[in-house]
Design a protein around this motif. Sequence first.
Motif, PDB file in Angstrom:
ATOM      1  N   VAL A   1      98.111 -46.175  63.180  1.00 57.95           N
ATOM      2  CA  VAL A   1      98.913 -47.129  63.949  1.00 57.95           C
ATOM      3  C   VAL A   1      98.420 -48.554  63.703  1.00 57.95           C
ATOM      4  O   VAL A   1      99.208 -49.479  63.533  1.00 57.95           O
ATOM      5  CB  VAL A   1      98.874 -46.792  65.449  1.00 57.95           C
ATOM      6  CG1 VAL A   1      99.617 -47.844  66.262  1.00 57.95           C
ATOM      7  CG2 VAL A   1      99.479 -45.411  65.705  1.00 57.95           C
ATOM      8  N   SER A   2      97.102 -48.722  63.677  1.00 56.75           N
ATOM      9  CA  SER A   2      96.520 -50.040  63.421  1.00 56.75           C
ATOM     10  C   SER A   2      96.954 -50.580  62.068  1.00 56.75           C
ATOM     11  O   SER A   2      97.314 -51.762  61.931  1.00 56.75           O
ATOM     12  CB  SER A   2      94.991 -49.954  63.487  1.00 56.75           C
ATOM     13  OG  SER A   2      94.395 -51.147  63.033  1.00 56.75           O
ATOM     14  N   GLN A   3      96.924 -49.738  61.056  1.00 60.71           N
ATOM     15  CA  GLN A   3      97.317 -50.167  59.710  1.00 60.71           C
ATOM     16  C   GLN A   3      98.781 -50.573  59.662  1.00 60.71           C
ATOM     17  O   GLN A   3      99.138 -51.565  59.012  1.00 60.71           O
ATOM     18  CB  GLN A   3      97.038 -49.035  58.714  1.00 60.71           C
ATOM     19  CG  GLN A   3      95.554 -48.775  58.482  1.00 60.71           C
ATOM     20  CD  GLN A   3      95.283 -47.455  57.780  1.00 60.71           C
ATOM     21  OE1 GLN A   3      96.227 -46.746  57.379  1.00 60.71           O
ATOM     22  NE2 GLN A   3      94.017 -47.104  57.635  1.00 60.71           N
ATOM     23  N   ALA A   4      99.637 -49.830  60.382  1.00 53.42           N
ATOM     24  CA  ALA A   4     101.063 -50.168  60.423  1.00 53.42           C
ATOM     25  C   ALA A   4     101.279 -51.502  61.122  1.00 53.42           C
ATOM     26  O   ALA A   4     102.136 -52.297  60.720  1.00 53.42           O
ATOM     27  CB  ALA A   4     101.839 -49.060  61.133  1.00 53.42           C
ATOM     28  N   CYS A   5     100.493 -51.763  62.161  1.00 53.46           N
ATOM     29  CA  CYS A   5     100.594 -53.040  62.875  1.00 53.46           C
ATOM     30  C   CYS A   5     100.194 -54.196  61.966  1.00 53.46           C
ATOM     31  O   CYS A   5     100.876 -55.229  61.913  1.00 53.46           O
ATOM     32  CB  CYS A   5      99.702 -53.025  64.115  1.00 53.46           C
ATOM     33  SG  CYS A   5     100.339 -52.025  65.479  1.00 53.46           S
ATOM     34  N   GLN A   6      99.096 -54.031  61.249  1.00 55.79           N
ATOM     35  CA  GLN A   6      98.629 -55.090  60.362  1.00 55.79           C
ATOM     36  C   GLN A   6      99.644 -55.359  59.250  1.00 55.79           C
ATOM     37  O   GLN A   6      99.917 -56.509  58.906  1.00 55.79           O
ATOM     38  CB  GLN A   6      97.277 -54.705  59.772  1.00 55.79           C
ATOM     39  CG  GLN A   6      96.153 -54.650  60.799  1.00 55.79           C
ATOM     40  CD  GLN A   6      94.854 -54.137  60.210  1.00 55.79           C
ATOM     41  OE1 GLN A   6      94.619 -54.244  59.016  1.00 55.79           O
ATOM     42  NE2 GLN A   6      94.004 -53.575  61.046  1.00 55.79           N
ATOM     43  N   LYS A   7     100.211 -54.300  58.711  1.00 52.82           N
ATOM     44  CA  LYS A   7     101.172 -54.430  57.617  1.00 52.82           C
ATOM     45  C   LYS A   7     102.442 -55.147  58.064  1.00 52.82           C
ATOM     46  O   LYS A   7     103.035 -55.921  57.303  1.00 52.82           O
ATOM     47  CB  LYS A   7     101.514 -53.041  57.069  1.00 52.82           C
ATOM     48  CG  LYS A   7     102.532 -53.045  55.934  1.00 52.82           C
ATOM     49  CD  LYS A   7     102.802 -51.621  55.464  1.00 52.82           C
ATOM     50  CE  LYS A   7     103.869 -51.592  54.382  1.00 52.82           C
ATOM     51  NZ  LYS A   7     104.141 -50.198  53.915  1.00 52.82           N
ATOM     52  N   ASN A   8     102.859 -54.903  59.311  1.00 53.11           N
ATOM     53  CA  ASN A   8     104.134 -55.429  59.797  1.00 53.11           C
ATOM     54  C   ASN A   8     103.975 -56.580  60.792  1.00 53.11           C
ATOM     55  O   ASN A   8     104.936 -56.964  61.463  1.00 53.11           O
ATOM     56  CB  ASN A   8     104.937 -54.302  60.448  1.00 53.11           C
ATOM     57  CG  ASN A   8     105.396 -53.261  59.455  1.00 53.11           C
ATOM     58  OD1 ASN A   8     106.420 -53.425  58.797  1.00 53.11           O
ATOM     59  ND2 ASN A   8     104.640 -52.167  59.328  1.00 53.11           N
ATOM     60  N   ASN A   9     102.744 -57.111  60.874  1.00 53.39           N
ATOM     61  CA  ASN A   9     102.469 -58.261  61.740  1.00 53.39           C
ATOM     62  C   ASN A   9     102.807 -57.977  63.206  1.00 53.39           C
ATOM     63  O   ASN A   9     103.416 -58.806  63.885  1.00 53.39           O
ATOM     64  CB  ASN A   9     103.218 -59.499  61.252  1.00 53.39           C
ATOM     65  CG  ASN A   9     102.660 -60.783  61.849  1.00 53.39           C
ATOM     66  OD1 ASN A   9     101.469 -60.880  62.153  1.00 53.39           O
ATOM     67  ND2 ASN A   9     103.519 -61.771  62.036  1.00 53.39           N
ATOM     68  N   ASN A  39      87.204 -54.323  67.718  1.00 55.54           N
ATOM     69  CA  ASN A  39      86.475 -55.001  66.643  1.00 55.54           C
ATOM     70  C   ASN A  39      86.721 -54.419  65.254  1.00 55.54           C
ATOM     71  O   ASN A  39      86.594 -55.136  64.255  1.00 55.54           O
ATOM     72  CB  ASN A  39      84.976 -54.978  66.948  1.00 55.54           C
ATOM     73  CG  ASN A  39      84.649 -55.719  68.235  1.00 55.54           C
ATOM     74  OD1 ASN A  39      85.118 -56.826  68.447  1.00 55.54           O
ATOM     75  ND2 ASN A  39      83.857 -55.096  69.096  1.00 55.54           N
ATOM     76  N   THR A  40      87.056 -53.136  65.183  1.00 58.47           N
ATOM     77  CA  THR A  40      87.320 -52.516  63.881  1.00 58.47           C
ATOM     78  C   THR A  40      88.819 -52.390  63.604  1.00 58.47           C
ATOM     79  O   THR A  40      89.282 -52.741  62.516  1.00 58.47           O
ATOM     80  CB  THR A  40      86.666 -51.126  63.807  1.00 58.47           C
ATOM     81  OG1 THR A  40      85.258 -51.251  64.018  1.00 58.47           O
ATOM     82  CG2 THR A  40      86.912 -50.488  62.440  1.00 58.47           C
ATOM     83  N   LEU A  41      89.558 -51.908  64.590  1.00 59.71           N
ATOM     84  CA  LEU A  41      90.994 -51.706  64.387  1.00 59.71           C
ATOM     85  C   LEU A  41      91.814 -52.956  64.701  1.00 59.71           C
ATOM     86  O   LEU A  41      93.000 -53.006  64.384  1.00 59.71           O
ATOM     87  CB  LEU A  41      91.482 -50.537  65.246  1.00 59.71           C
ATOM     88  CG  LEU A  41      90.832 -49.182  64.973  1.00 59.71           C
ATOM     89  CD1 LEU A  41      91.513 -48.092  65.791  1.00 59.71           C
ATOM     90  CD2 LEU A  41      90.879 -48.830  63.489  1.00 59.71           C
ATOM     91  N   GLY A  42      91.205 -53.937  65.341  1.00 59.50           N
ATOM     92  CA  GLY A  42      91.894 -55.202  65.575  1.00 59.50           C
ATOM     93  C   GLY A  42      92.845 -55.229  66.745  1.00 59.50           C
ATOM     94  O   GLY A  42      93.784 -56.044  66.768  1.00 59.50           O
ATOM     95  N   ALA A  43      92.644 -54.349  67.723  1.00 60.30           N
ATOM     96  CA  ALA A  43      93.504 -54.373  68.917  1.00 60.30           C
ATOM     97  C   ALA A  43      93.394 -55.727  69.605  1.00 60.30           C
ATOM     98  O   ALA A  43      92.299 -56.260  69.774  1.00 60.30           O
ATOM     99  CB  ALA A  43      93.102 -53.255  69.872  1.00 60.30           C
ATOM    100  N   ARG A  44      94.535 -56.261  70.023  1.00 61.39           N
ATOM    101  CA  ARG A  44      94.542 -57.554  70.711  1.00 61.39           C
ATOM    102  C   ARG A  44      95.319 -57.499  72.027  1.00 61.39           C
ATOM    103  O   ARG A  44      95.599 -58.531  72.633  1.00 61.39           O
ATOM    104  CB  ARG A  44      95.107 -58.639  69.797  1.00 61.39           C
ATOM    105  CG  ARG A  44      94.146 -59.059  68.694  1.00 61.39           C
ATOM    106  CD  ARG A  44      92.860 -59.634  69.284  1.00 61.39           C
ATOM    107  NE  ARG A  44      91.842 -59.957  68.289  1.00 61.39           N
ATOM    108  CZ  ARG A  44      90.841 -59.154  67.967  1.00 61.39           C
ATOM    109  NH1 ARG A  44      90.741 -57.958  68.542  1.00 61.39           N
ATOM    110  NH2 ARG A  44      89.934 -59.514  67.085  1.00 61.39           N
ATOM    111  N   PHE A  45      95.653 -56.300  72.463  1.00 57.48           N
ATOM    112  CA  PHE A  45      96.211 -56.086  73.803  1.00 57.48           C
ATOM    113  C   PHE A  45      95.542 -54.835  74.353  1.00 57.48           C
ATOM    114  O   PHE A  45      95.507 -53.799  73.692  1.00 57.48           O
ATOM    115  CB  PHE A  45      97.729 -55.884  73.760  1.00 57.48           C
ATOM    116  CG  PHE A  45      98.354 -55.682  75.124  1.00 57.48           C
ATOM    117  CD1 PHE A  45      98.761 -56.778  75.880  1.00 57.48           C
ATOM    118  CD2 PHE A  45      98.528 -54.414  75.651  1.00 57.48           C
ATOM    119  CE1 PHE A  45      99.336 -56.609  77.138  1.00 57.48           C
ATOM    120  CE2 PHE A  45      99.097 -54.231  76.910  1.00 57.48           C
ATOM    121  CZ  PHE A  45      99.503 -55.330  77.649  1.00 57.48           C
TER     122      PHE A  45
END
Length: 251
Positions: free
Chosen positions: A191-199, A219-225
């Motif tokens: 899910v994290s990778q899909a978020c990063q790919k699609n902004n 810190n690793t997957l980049g969750a911001r919510f």
Amino acid sequence: MALVNSLYSQAAKGALCKAFGVRLVANPSVVQLAKNSGFDALFIDLEHSTLSINDASLLCMAGLQIGITPFVRVPHQCGNGFVQRVMDGGAMGAAVTISKYPPFGCRSMTGQLPIFELRSTLANTIIDETNAHGSSVLLMIETRDSVDKVEEIAAVDGVDVLLIGSNDLAIELGVPGQFESSEFRNALEKVSQACQKNNKIFGLAGIYDAPKIQSWALNTLGARFILGQQDSGLLATGGKRCAEAISEVLK
């Protein structure tokens, strides 16, 4: 007036949007307590609670008045009409087509909206400001099917956040409560990778008092919510600690 949405303002800085969950307390005073505690947003849960649309509206309006952004979780398959009533009650987030006014969605127009302080507002202003700042779209990722199709979901125009519903997702994956399992962690990575790919913004809900997992997600997957905790959980854990402390004094 320009709408302020903490999800967007925090994301623009690469910062974390911290949400306080409300599923038990209907008194709007809880909103001030959440703000005082340092939370940026409300996550009002109408799926796993007995709160009404009116309760949600009062909480949303309290949040709007003091600058804590209100989002509402609607029940599964509740229908567009229910979502629109929630949005018209002051929520600043729901699902894609019904949360946006045309040409981006199919939300119906009304006047004296809470997000505009119940003031008469030009239709063009309502459309432009709401579509841009007052209608965040947070989609819950809670099933194996949603993980399998996460690339397709993340590519949907208008979606802001893919929010992991940790407990339901773990159950769906056959590892209930096992948040350290490879099955659960692999799903979050996908899910994290899909978020990063699609902004899109990657979000985490349902895991509380677990700093190791939260640190990995942030810190690793980049969750911001992140849904930091819910009112019921704070009352339960706080009450237990209080009672235990009193018992210790008695000894």
